[in-house]
Design a protein around this motif. Sequence first.
Motif, PDB file in Angstrom:
ATOM      1  N   SER A   1       0.808  -1.226   0.000  1.00 27.88           N
ATOM      2  CA  SER A   1       0.000   0.000   0.000  1.00 27.88           C
ATOM      3  C   SER A   1       0.837   1.269   0.000  1.00 27.88           C
ATOM      4  CB  SER A   1      -0.933   0.015   1.209  1.00 27.88           C
ATOM      5  OG  SER A   1      -1.865  -0.997   1.126  1.00 27.88           O
TER       6      SER A   1
ATOM      7  N   TYR B   1     -11.155  -0.190  -0.004  1.00 30.69           N
ATOM      8  CA  TYR B   1      -9.737  -0.458  -0.223  1.00 30.69           C
ATOM      9  C   TYR B   1      -9.342  -0.287  -1.680  1.00 30.69           C
ATOM     10  CZ  TYR B   1      -9.008  -1.931   4.559  1.00 30.69           C
ATOM     11  OH  TYR B   1      -8.889  -1.937   5.928  1.00 30.69           O
TER      12      TYR B   1
ATOM     13  N   LEU C   1      -9.177   3.543  -2.287  1.00 28.04           N
ATOM     14  CA  LEU C   1      -7.968   4.088  -1.668  1.00 28.04           C
ATOM     15  C   LEU C   1      -6.745   3.884  -2.554  1.00 28.04           C
ATOM     16  CD1 LEU C   1      -8.468   3.090   2.074  1.00 28.04           C
ATOM     17  CD2 LEU C   1      -8.570   5.386   1.088  1.00 28.04           C
TER      18      LEU C   1
ATOM     19  N   GLY D   1      -4.174   7.670  -0.643  1.00 32.65           N
ATOM     20  CA  GLY D   1      -5.023   6.581  -0.188  1.00 32.65           C
ATOM     21  C   GLY D   1      -4.268   5.352   0.280  1.00 32.65           C
TER      22      GLY D   1
ATOM     23  N   PHE E   1      -1.590   5.235   1.954  1.00 33.47           N
ATOM     24  CA  PHE E   1      -1.175   5.432   3.349  1.00 33.47           C
ATOM     25  C   PHE E   1      -2.355   5.182   4.297  1.00 33.47           C
ATOM     26  CE2 PHE E   1       1.689   8.445   1.047  1.00 33.47           C
ATOM     27  CZ  PHE E   1       2.843   7.689   1.201  1.00 33.47           C
ATOM     28  N   VAL E   2      -3.537   5.609   3.884  1.00 34.48           N
ATOM     29  CA  VAL E   2      -4.737   5.385   4.692  1.00 34.48           C
ATOM     30  C   VAL E   2      -5.041   3.886   4.750  1.00 34.48           C
ATOM     31  CG1 VAL E   2      -7.215   5.842   4.880  1.00 34.48           C
ATOM     32  CG2 VAL E   2      -5.664   7.660   4.143  1.00 34.48           C
TER      33      VAL E   2
ATOM     34  N   GLU F   1      -2.931   1.406   4.416  1.00 35.25           N
ATOM     35  CA  GLU F   1      -1.912   0.759   5.245  1.00 35.25           C
ATOM     36  C   GLU F   1      -2.235   0.935   6.725  1.00 35.25           C
ATOM     37  OE1 GLU F   1       1.479  -0.008   7.625  1.00 35.25           O
ATOM     38  OE2 GLU F   1       0.711   2.017   7.330  1.00 35.25           O
ATOM     39  N   ARG F   2      -2.638   2.135   7.105  1.00 31.47           N
ATOM     40  CA  ARG F   2      -2.966   2.412   8.504  1.00 31.47           C
ATOM     41  C   ARG F   2      -4.192   1.619   8.958  1.00 31.47           C
ATOM     42  NH1 ARG F   2      -4.381   8.076   9.187  1.00 31.47           N
ATOM     43  NH2 ARG F   2      -2.878   8.180   7.514  1.00 31.47           N
ATOM     44  N   LYS F   3      -5.223   1.553   8.101  1.00 25.64           N
ATOM     45  CA  LYS F   3      -6.433   0.805   8.447  1.00 25.64           C
ATOM     46  C   LYS F   3      -6.134  -0.691   8.554  1.00 25.64           C
ATOM     47  CE  LYS F   3     -10.485   1.910   6.705  1.00 25.64           C
ATOM     48  NZ  LYS F   3     -11.197   2.247   7.902  1.00 25.64           N
TER      49      LYS F   3
END
Length: 115
Positions: free
Chosen positions: A16, A76, A79, A85, A87-88, A90-92
């Motif tokens: 991601s 997903y 994103l 997206g 980065f978002v 990966e964080r989620k």
Amino acid sequence: MDIKTASSLHRLRLVSAPEAVSFILLMIASVLKRTTDFNAVPALGMIHGILFIIYVLFWADAWNRTKWDLKTAALYFVLSVLPFGGFVAERKLKRAAEDEVIASRARREGTVNPA
């Protein structure tokens, strides 16, 4: 969660951020191509294209293994086409993995009834 599902989510998480970085670099290179003599678009375009294809393959595998609902799967995927997206995503995915580890430990210790 079985090991194959966990590893498919881990692979998606690992690709991601590099996919997001390559997308941002490609946008910067596109601007530089039009404003200067610097042209890195062909090289960065190929790198980003490969990373995007890998992301989509890992996304499809994760969707198949986790049995996400359509809304989560679409999130997903969307994103992956937004500049930050990845980065978002990966964080989620990291947060979901941590929650799964906590839930697994709680089930093993008998704190929580198995689902």
